[in-house]
Design an enzyme around this catalytic site. Structure first.
Site, PDB file in Angstrom:
ATOM      1  CG  ASP A  33      -1.996  -1.069   1.142  1.00  0.00           C
ATOM      2  OD1 ASP A  33      -2.344  -1.470   0.009  1.00  0.00           O
ATOM      3  OD2 ASP A  33      -2.489  -1.505   2.196  1.00  0.00           O
TER       4      ASP A  33
ATOM      5  CE1 TYR B 228       3.696  -6.407   3.656  1.00  0.00           C
ATOM      6  CE2 TYR B 228       2.908  -8.682   3.614  1.00  0.00           C
ATOM      7  CZ  TYR B 228       3.041  -7.436   3.016  1.00  0.00           C
ATOM      8  OH  TYR B 228       2.512  -7.237   1.763  1.00  0.00           O
TER       9      TYR B 228
END
Length: 250
Positions: free
Chosen positions: A51, A109
């Site tokens: 994002d 992540y």
């Protein structure tokens, strides 16, 4: 011939990975560099998408060309062409059917929090200097994620996906001094999933939500019941893994 390209980038100046109208993205910048240098229109397919404002320590993409080239030389030429916040780490030939997105077996992540204030980490951490967090409680809640497969409660609403199922193999918090980092690995992730998980776990660690509340959120499959989304600048796509048939090329 199909090539994989390994990238890392600071996402501060980009509206995420994927090409979008009226917004600068990492995919667009790299695609233009490859197209210019190779003098042929390149279709660049990424392992996933980050994002706006999110970083990548490692992201793979693939592209096809008709002629062979010296891989290290091309990587150096692209890096000379790219802005300093995007780096090509490696380019290598793969089988024609290897796919950067569909062949990935897991993605990892990191979400980095700084407990206090640090002016040199403003762009890469979420700085919390007024909260006292129960990290043990946050880890207890994080471990529950591995017992679930449907994560609709942590997905961005109005997203176009066929399934909300993900297999989480690891989820934990580690603290070293003022550094508090959340690590999570899964076969796939939904849009905004990690940031929503982090925001909810922070509410658990702040005693705004209990472990029982966290379980109820997962069972509800409703994004409205989960916590806020943590800020994007502290999130890093850290690793993408592939089968041995592709790994042997790395």
């Amino acid at each position: 011939m199909r090539y994989f390209i390994e990238l890392s980038y600071n996402g501060k100046n980009y509206h995420g990975w994927q090409v979008q109208p009226n917004a600068i993205t990492v995919q667009e910048i790299v695609k233009k560099a490859l197209t210019t240098i190779l003098r042929v229109d390149i279709d660049l397919v990424g392992a996933g998408r980050t994002d706006a404002g999110v970083h990548a320590l490692q992201l793979y993409a693939h592209f096809d060309v008709d002629t062979a080239f010296e891989e290290e030389h091309l990587a150096n030429k692209i890096n000379a062409f790219l802005p300093e916040d995007i780096v090509v780490d490696k380019i290598f030939l793969v089988n024609d059917n290897a796919h950067a997105r569909f062949d990935a077996t897991s993605r990892s992540y990191e979400y980095r929090i700084w407990l206090g204030r640090n002016p040199f980490l403003i762009d890469t951490t979420w700085q919390l200097y007024q909260k006292v967090l129960d990290v043990n409680k946050m880890n207890e809640a994080a471990s529950i994620l591995k017992d679930y497969t449907n994560f609709k409660c942590f997905s961005k609403s109005k997203t176009d996906v066929r399934t909300y199922n993900c297999v989480v193999s690891d989820a934990k918090w580690l603290q070293k001094g003022n550094e508090l980092t959340f690590y999570i690995t899964a076969d796939r992730f939904l849009r905004n999933m990690v940031r929503a998980i982090v925001g909810t776990l922070i509410e658990v660690g702040s005693n705004k939500k209990s472990i029982e509340d966290f379980v109820e959120i997962l069972n509800s499959r409703d994004r409205r019941n989960a916590g806020f989304s943590a800020p994007p600048q502290a999130l890093f796509l850290s690793e993408v893994k592939y089968p041995k048939s592709i790994v042997n090329k790395l």
